[in-house]
Design an enzyme around this catalytic site. Structure first.
Site, PDB file in Angstrom:
ATOM      1  N   PRO A  46      50.381  52.148  99.040  1.00 30.41           N
ATOM      2  CA  PRO A  46      50.775  52.149  97.635  1.00 30.41           C
ATOM      3  C   PRO A  46      50.969  50.733  97.116  1.00 30.41           C
ATOM      4  O   PRO A  46      51.475  49.872  97.846  1.00 30.41           O
ATOM      5  CB  PRO A  46      52.093  52.925  97.627  1.00 30.41           C
ATOM      6  CG  PRO A  46      52.644  52.744  98.998  1.00 30.41           C
ATOM      7  CD  PRO A  46      51.467  52.599  99.931  1.00 30.41           C
ATOM      8  N   LEU A  80      55.206  46.937 100.477  1.00 30.74           N
ATOM      9  CA  LEU A  80      54.518  47.166 101.752  1.00 30.74           C
ATOM     10  C   LEU A  80      53.350  46.188 101.949  1.00 30.74           C
ATOM     11  O   LEU A  80      52.542  46.358 102.855  1.00 30.74           O
ATOM     12  CB  LEU A  80      54.029  48.618 101.865  1.00 30.74           C
ATOM     13  CG  LEU A  80      55.129  49.689 101.877  1.00 30.74           C
ATOM     14  CD1 LEU A  80      54.517  51.077 102.045  1.00 30.74           C
ATOM     15  CD2 LEU A  80      56.144  49.447 102.997  1.00 30.74           C
ATOM     16  N   GLY A  81      53.266  45.182 101.101  1.00 36.04           N
ATOM     17  CA  GLY A  81      52.265  44.125 101.320  1.00 36.04           C
ATOM     18  C   GLY A  81      50.850  44.508 100.947  1.00 36.04           C
ATOM     19  O   GLY A  81      49.891  44.005 101.542  1.00 36.04           O
ATOM     20  N   SER A  82      50.679  45.376  99.943  1.00 32.02           N
ATOM     21  CA  SER A  82      49.317  45.820  99.612  1.00 32.02           C
ATOM     22  C   SER A  82      48.439  44.675  99.113  1.00 32.02           C
ATOM     23  O   SER A  82      47.248  44.629  99.428  1.00 32.02           O
ATOM     24  CB  SER A  82      49.339  46.981  98.612  1.00 32.02           C
ATOM     25  OG  SER A  82      49.631  46.505  97.326  1.00 32.02           O
ATOM     26  N   ASP A 104      54.190  38.116 104.122  1.00 33.08           N
ATOM     27  CA  ASP A 104      53.136  39.134 103.967  1.00 33.08           C
ATOM     28  C   ASP A 104      51.810  38.638 104.518  1.00 33.08           C
ATOM     29  O   ASP A 104      51.102  39.358 105.220  1.00 33.08           O
ATOM     30  CB  ASP A 104      52.923  39.477 102.481  1.00 33.08           C
ATOM     31  CG  ASP A 104      53.953  40.457 101.969  1.00 33.08           C
ATOM     32  OD1 ASP A 104      54.993  40.607 102.642  1.00 33.08           O
ATOM     33  OD2 ASP A 104      53.724  41.073 100.921  1.00 33.08           O
TER      34      ASP A 104
HETATM   35  O1  PMV Z   1      58.413  43.008  98.247  1.00 37.51           O
HETATM   36  P1  PMV Z   1      57.648  42.195  99.214  1.00 37.51           P
HETATM   37  O2  PMV Z   1      57.014  42.961 100.315  1.00 37.51           O
HETATM   38  O3  PMV Z   1      56.714  41.203  98.562  1.00 37.51           O
HETATM   39  O4  PMV Z   1      58.722  41.333 100.039  1.00 37.51           O
HETATM   40  C1  PMV Z   1      59.468  40.308  99.451  1.00 37.51           C
HETATM   41  C2  PMV Z   1      60.281  39.601 100.492  1.00 37.51           C
HETATM   42  C3  PMV Z   1      61.281  38.622  99.905  1.00 37.51           C
HETATM   43  O5  PMV Z   1      62.017  38.128 101.004  1.00 37.51           O
HETATM   44  C4  PMV Z   1      62.235  39.316  98.953  1.00 37.51           C
HETATM   45  C5  PMV Z   1      60.589  37.475  99.170  1.00 37.51           C
HETATM   46  C6  PMV Z   1      59.788  36.513 100.054  1.00 37.51           C
HETATM   47  O6  PMV Z   1      59.042  35.672  99.479  1.00 37.51           O
HETATM   48  O7  PMV Z   1      59.910  36.557 101.288  1.00 37.51           O
END
Ligand code: PMV
Length: 312
Positions: free
Chosen positions: A95, A100-102, A146
């Site tokens: 999704p 979840l890094g899509s 990510d």
């Molecule tokens: O929502 P996502 O999967 O992009 O994760 C963000 C992670 C954070 O720590 C909130 C921001 C970052 O740049 O690491």
């Protein structure tokens, strides 16, 4: 070569999100049950993308695809290929905008497919650099978590841009549940900064607590301590909620998971929407928790075995 393929996957941050922005470590797990596959094939004409979000010339793709588009352009330049005569397609059930890094998974799979089309392989560093080109377009100043994790098939420890593999003996089950609401990473990151400005002492304490929890989770994973891990996940959710990055939907799902017997539960990723994680001791309990989460409003759930190993 007439076609090239690339494979990546979604990731879940087990613990450490937001604190990672302040130099603390984070732990992320690739989710083999949410794969991303990209194909690049030669076909005369403009550079074209076929995906569930958009099909047409890459140059006209919507803003939502800005990160993968930037990564594709950087990859073509890196490989010395012209920006035409290729049709790219992606296939995935990850999704979008749920933490979840899509976007990194899409960018990475497309970069790998283009390299394969050119008869090349990408090193891990080349892959990371090309995906980060896209992530910078989307998020301004991404931590790189990510980009690193979607390229990895193993759980990783991430700190200050670098990763190392983790010793993972834990045999447990994670239930991933989607609130159905878009995550708001950029807003949530800004809200944490504003909390720290308004309450410097408490803000610093909460970030440090999240860092300490992440360090202890390393031992829980290595020593197969699911109960301890679960308790730490729930504590991390409390700290993240106090920092202002939970939401009523996330809190409701965390509560429902704990009431259904989860060993622990927390939001994952940027928060204020997106997904949450619940830890279950065994498959039967994971099924019960997933059903409870769907009754409590989860749009979708996925099951992930912490000891699952799949080839890249
Ligand atoms: O929502 P996502 O999967 O992009 O994760 C963000 C992670 C954070 O720590 C909130 C921001 C970052 O740049 O690491």
């Amino acid at each position: 070569r007439a076609t090239g393929t690339g494979h990546t996957r979604a990731k879940a941050i087990l613990v450490g999100e937001h604190a990672v922005v302040y130099g603390e470590p984070a732990i992320a797990l690739p989710l083999a049950s949410l794969p991303m596959r990209a194909v690049a094939r030669r076909e005369e004409g403009p550079l074209t993308l076929e995906s569930v979000l958009y099909s047409g010339a890459l140059s006209d793709a919507p803003e939502q695809l800005a990160a993968p588009v930037a990564a594709v352009e950087a990859t073509l330049d890196h490989l010395g290929l012209p920006h035409r005569d290729v049709v790219l397609s992606t296939e995935s059930t990850i999704p979008a905008a749920r933490g979840l890094g899509s976007s990194a998974a899409t960018a990475g799979a497309l970069a790998l497919a283009l390299a394969d089309l050119a008869g090349r392989t990408l090193t891990a560093q080349e892959h990371f650099d090309l995906v980060q080109v896209g992530e910078r377009v989307a998020h301004g100043n991404p931590s790189g978590l990510d980009a690193r994790t979607t390229a990895s098939t193993e759980p990783v420890w991430f700190q200050a841009g670098e990763i190392r593999p983790l010793d993972l003996a834990l045999r447990a089950h994670l239930v991933v549940a989607d609130t159905g609401v878009h995550g708001r990473t950029r807003v949530a990151v800004a809200d944490v900064r504003s909390f720290r400005d308004r309450h410097p002492a408490r803000g610093t304490e909460l970030i440090a607590e999240l860092g300490a929890i992440t360090r202890d989770v390393v031992d829980d994973l290595a020593l197969d301590r699911p109960a301890e891990l679960g308790a730490r996940m729930t504590r991390a959710h409390g700290a993240l909620a106090e920092l202002g990055v939970s939401s009523p939907e996330l809190d409701r799902l965390v509560g429902a998971a704990l009431a259904a017997g989860a060993l622990g539960a927390k939001l994952t990723g940027g928060g204020q929407g997106g997904c949450m994680l619940a830890l279950a001791a065994d498959a039967a309990s994971a099924g019960t928790i997933a059903a409870a989460l769907r009754r409590a409003g989860a749009a979708r759930t996925w099951l992930h075995r912490t000891d699952a190993r799949r080839p890249a």
